[in-house]
Design a protein around this motif. Structure first.
Motif, PDB file in Angstrom:
ATOM      1  N   ALA A  83      63.787  83.582  21.464  1.00  0.00           N
ATOM      2  CA  ALA A  83      63.784  84.477  20.555  1.00  0.00           C
ATOM      3  C   ALA A  83      62.378  85.180  20.410  1.00  0.00           C
ATOM      4  N   PHE A  84      61.477  84.253  20.441  1.00  0.00           N
ATOM      5  CA  PHE A  84      60.096  84.580  20.153  1.00  0.00           C
ATOM      6  C   PHE A  84      59.586  85.693  21.166  1.00  0.00           C
ATOM      7  N   ILE A  85      59.996  85.304  22.506  1.00  0.00           N
ATOM      8  CA  ILE A  85      59.605  86.274  23.613  1.00  0.00           C
ATOM      9  C   ILE A  85      60.238  87.349  23.626  1.00  0.00           C
ATOM     10  N   THR A  86      61.651  87.315  23.425  1.00  0.00           N
ATOM     11  CA  THR A  86      62.545  88.547  23.750  1.00  0.00           C
ATOM     12  C   THR A  86      62.855  89.369  22.497  1.00  0.00           C
ATOM     13  N   GLY A  87      62.730  88.810  21.323  1.00  0.00           N
ATOM     14  CA  GLY A  87      63.101  89.682  20.159  1.00  0.00           C
ATOM     15  C   GLY A  87      64.798  89.750  19.963  1.00  0.00           C
ATOM     16  N   GLN A  88      65.404  88.689  20.595  1.00  0.00           N
ATOM     17  CA  GLN A  88      66.895  88.604  20.408  1.00  0.00           C
ATOM     18  C   GLN A  88      67.405  87.316  20.074  1.00  0.00           C
ATOM     19  N   TYR A  89      68.295  87.242  19.102  1.00  0.00           N
ATOM     20  CA  TYR A  89      68.878  85.939  18.713  1.00  0.00           C
ATOM     21  C   TYR A  89      69.371  85.215  19.902  1.00  0.00           C
ATOM     22  N   PRO A  90      68.972  83.825  20.087  1.00  0.00           N
ATOM     23  CA  PRO A  90      69.405  83.299  21.365  1.00  0.00           C
ATOM     24  C   PRO A  90      70.704  83.011  21.566  1.00  0.00           C
ATOM     25  N   TRP A  91      71.575  83.002  20.697  1.00  0.00           N
ATOM     26  CA  TRP A  91      72.859  82.505  20.599  1.00  0.00           C
ATOM     27  C   TRP A  91      73.684  83.757  21.259  1.00  0.00           C
ATOM     28  N   ARG A  92      73.076  84.845  21.349  1.00  0.00           N
ATOM     29  CA  ARG A  92      73.723  86.100  21.906  1.00  0.00           C
ATOM     30  C   ARG A  92      73.950  85.821  23.478  1.00  0.00           C
ATOM     31  N   THR A  93      73.094  85.043  24.172  1.00  0.00           N
ATOM     32  CA  THR A  93      72.928  84.999  25.401  1.00  0.00           C
ATOM     33  C   THR A  93      73.436  83.599  25.979  1.00  0.00           C
ATOM     34  N   GLU A  94      74.527  83.446  26.891  1.00  0.00           N
ATOM     35  CA  GLU A  94      75.031  82.305  27.390  1.00  0.00           C
ATOM     36  C   GLU A  94      74.029  81.344  28.222  1.00  0.00           C
ATOM     37  N   GLY A  95      73.839  79.879  27.811  1.00  0.00           N
ATOM     38  CA  GLY A  95      72.918  79.236  28.456  1.00  0.00           C
ATOM     39  C   GLY A  95      71.835  78.980  27.924  1.00  0.00           C
ATOM     40  N   VAL A  96      71.535  79.415  26.742  1.00  0.00           N
ATOM     41  CA  VAL A  96      70.315  79.308  26.157  1.00  0.00           C
ATOM     42  C   VAL A  96      70.348  78.339  25.241  1.00  0.00           C
ATOM     43  N   SER A  97      69.870  77.117  25.797  1.00  0.00           N
ATOM     44  CA  SER A  97      70.142  75.548  25.098  1.00  0.00           C
ATOM     45  C   SER A  97      68.878  74.780  25.484  1.00  0.00           C
ATOM     46  N   ILE A  98      68.783  73.578  24.968  1.00  0.00           N
ATOM     47  CA  ILE A  98      67.599  72.887  25.479  1.00  0.00           C
ATOM     48  C   ILE A  98      67.515  72.741  27.003  1.00  0.00           C
ATOM     49  N   LEU A  99      66.695  73.060  27.666  1.00  0.00           N
ATOM     50  CA  LEU A  99      66.767  73.150  29.302  1.00  0.00           C
ATOM     51  C   LEU A  99      66.133  71.808  29.776  1.00  0.00           C
ATOM     52  N   PRO A 100      66.794  71.317  30.863  1.00  0.00           N
ATOM     53  CA  PRO A 100      66.142  70.165  31.695  1.00  0.00           C
ATOM     54  C   PRO A 100      64.933  70.969  32.440  1.00  0.00           C
ATOM     55  N   GLY A 101      64.085  70.114  32.958  1.00  0.00           N
ATOM     56  CA  GLY A 101      62.736  70.339  33.538  1.00  0.00           C
ATOM     57  C   GLY A 101      62.891  71.197  34.608  1.00  0.00           C
ATOM     58  N   ASP A 102      64.059  71.019  35.455  1.00  0.00           N
ATOM     59  CA  ASP A 102      64.152  71.762  36.631  1.00  0.00           C
ATOM     60  C   ASP A 102      64.964  73.143  36.553  1.00  0.00           C
ATOM     61  N   ALA A 103      65.106  73.526  35.169  1.00  0.00           N
ATOM     62  CA  ALA A 103      65.900  74.748  35.067  1.00  0.00           C
ATOM     63  C   ALA A 103      65.382  76.035  35.654  1.00  0.00           C
TER      64      ALA A 103
END
Length: 503
Positions: A83-103
């Motif tokens: 959200a900080f980078i894009t200016g969008q609520y993150p829940w609007r985009t599928e797959g935006v959750s805590i990522l593994p290190g190789d994502a």
């Protein structure tokens, strides 16, 4: 005669100061956004902490605006950073959750972003610190070649990062697209599905650990620097970082970027790792806080902020530089390692009077320290305005006379609130802490959820409840009194508004 000369000198001095101030106001301000990691609303002395002192951040707050109702968008790190980078609520985009290190990279490279906004206004841009938004266009990637797309492709001219979090592999630095200190005879491999290589794991060799992992968290895989991590890594022996040197390494690179770009406006995103686990502050801070390793890490964070301000002063840039300080989500004590945080924090609630913390829908999940300093334009103030990190893009677009991109639809222009000209910020705001919550006019509605009410692993209330929750935050900041049954019409209105805003 002496009096006349004195008055003339005073007049010239006033004119000179006025001309200097006018010149500063015409210049584009430098911008530094300092992002802490898992820092709670009650973790700083300027926010009411009594068992720890954070003099540099206290001074920052005393000279700028300290917001008492400032928020990350989410109660976890990757979504807030998105959200900080894009200016969008993150829940609007599928797959935006805590990522593994190789994502793979989750920010589209063909869409507007905060650093691209600054580049469009003639700024030099840099990120130094934690990234955790994915790298490359797929999970399988060659860490021994160019690793991209990444920060450079979303708008940063210069990038010095580690890929994910300090508790996840790969434990390496990347400068722009390249791993630092890479040895072609010792290639790096990373896997989150199965053990690779011959490096010992925390699970099989706990005797090698200088910091034991908490049961059930997964921090017992490849050992690096005497600490078990999440994920498996082989190779890259020379490239692996030393935890105690992370903060000073980031600071050195941040100061270097500032010095190299002192004659042109710059935007620096300094994403620090404190007080996220594993907490391994430098020796100079060990035992100094009286609150264990987590408290010592907060002292290191405070010191780092002080060093950034010193650099600005040394370069004569402080007056026209905007510093934004905040955190990606609320606090957590036991998040994977046995560092006695629970025991040492009995007299220091890291979320202050707030309920919940990291991973939680309660206020402790997203209401965080939020400070803005700009000596040329902002005077000291404590502001109750409702503001969010998602609004930085929209606000800086206004300050820089740039249009707000249509893709940044959730980012509002809060210039008046951010400059201290108004105590009115957002009219409504959606927080993500598992369940979505709507905050409007002092009321908070938490949507029903069938998830567990308590996260046993981290010992934090989640805010999940099968029925709606309604709190009057003006009277009940600790969210102790659920008023949903008392005000059913208010619940109905806010539930309908949340549905409409989600559309």
């Amino acid at each position: 005669m002496k009096r006349i000369i004195f008055l003339l000198l005073m007049a010239n001095s006033i004119v000179g100061l006025a001309q200097k101030s006018s010149k500063i106001n015409k210049l584009k301000p430098n911008v530094i956004c300092i992002y802490a990691d898992d820092l709670g609303y009650g973790d700083l002395s300027c926010y009411g902490a009594t068992n720890i002192q954070t003099p540099n951040l206290d001074k920052l707050a005393a000279e700028g605006i300290r917001f008492t109702n400032g928020h990350a968008t989410s109660a976890t790190c990757t979504p807030s950073r998105f959200a900080f980078i894009t200016g969008q609520y993150p829940w609007r985009t599928e797959g935006v959750s805590i990522l593994p290190g190789d994502a793979a990279l989750i920010i589209p490279t063909n869409k507007p972003t905060l650093p691209k906004l600054f580049k469009g206004a003639g700024y030099k841009t840099a990120i130094v610190g934690k990234w955790h938004l994915g790298l490359g266009d797929k999970v399988e990637k060659d860490w021994n070649g160019e690793v991209k797309p990444g920060p450079n492709e979303v708008g940063f001219d210069y990038s010095f990062i580690f890929p994910a979090t300090a508790d996840r592999v790969p434990t390496i630095f990347l400068e722009n697209h390249k791993v630092l200190a890479l040895d072609s005879n010792d290639p790096i491999q990373v896997d989150y599905t199965q053990q690779i290589g011959t490096y010992p794991t925390g699970k099989d060799h706990p005797e090698l650990l200088k910091l034991q992992s908490s049961p059930g968290h997964g921090h017992n895989q490849t050992i690096v620097n005497g600490i078990g991590r999440i994920g498996y890594m082989s190779g890259g022996k020379l490239a692996r970082w030393v935890d105690e040197e992370l903060s000073s390494t980031f600071l050195t690179n941040a100061k270097s970027f500032m010095e190299q770009n002192q004659k042109s406006p710059f935007f620096l995103y300094l994403a620090l790792t404190e007080p996220h686990v594993p907490r391994m502050p430098a020796i100079q801070f060990r035992g100094k806080s009286g609150l264990g390793l987590r408290g010592d890490a907060i002292l290191q964070l405070d010191w780092t902020v002080g060093e950034i301000v010193k650099q600005l002063k040394a370069l004569h840039l402080e007056q026209n530089t905007i510093i934004v300080f905040t955190s990606d989500n609320g606090p957590v004590l036991d998040d994977g390692y046995v560092d006695n945080a629970k025991e040492t924090y009995k007299n220091h609630p890291p979320a202050g009077k707030l309920r919940g913390g990291k991973y939680s829908a309660f206020e402790g999940g997203t209401r965080v320290p939020f400070i803005i300093k700009w000596p040329a334009k902002i005077g000291p103030k404590v502001s109750p305005a409702l503001v969010s990190q998602v609004d930085l893009l929209g606000t800086f677009a206004s300050i820089l006379n740039q249009p707000i991109p249509k893709e940044a639809r959730d980012s509002k222009d809060l210039t008046k609130a951010f400059l201290g000209q108004s105590d009115r910020g957002r009219s409504e705001y959606i927080a993500q802490g598992g369940s979505l919550s709507l905050i409007k006019d002092g009321w908070k509605y938490i949507s029903p959820s069938n998830g567990p009410a308590y996260n046993k692993l981290v010992q934090i209330e989640t805010g999940n409840l099968a029925t709606p929750q309604l709190y009057n935050l003006d009277d009940d900041i600790g969210e102790q009194n659920n008023l949903a049954d008392k005000y059913p019409e208010k619940v109905k209105q806010m539930a309908a508004l949340l549905v409409e805003m989600k559309k």
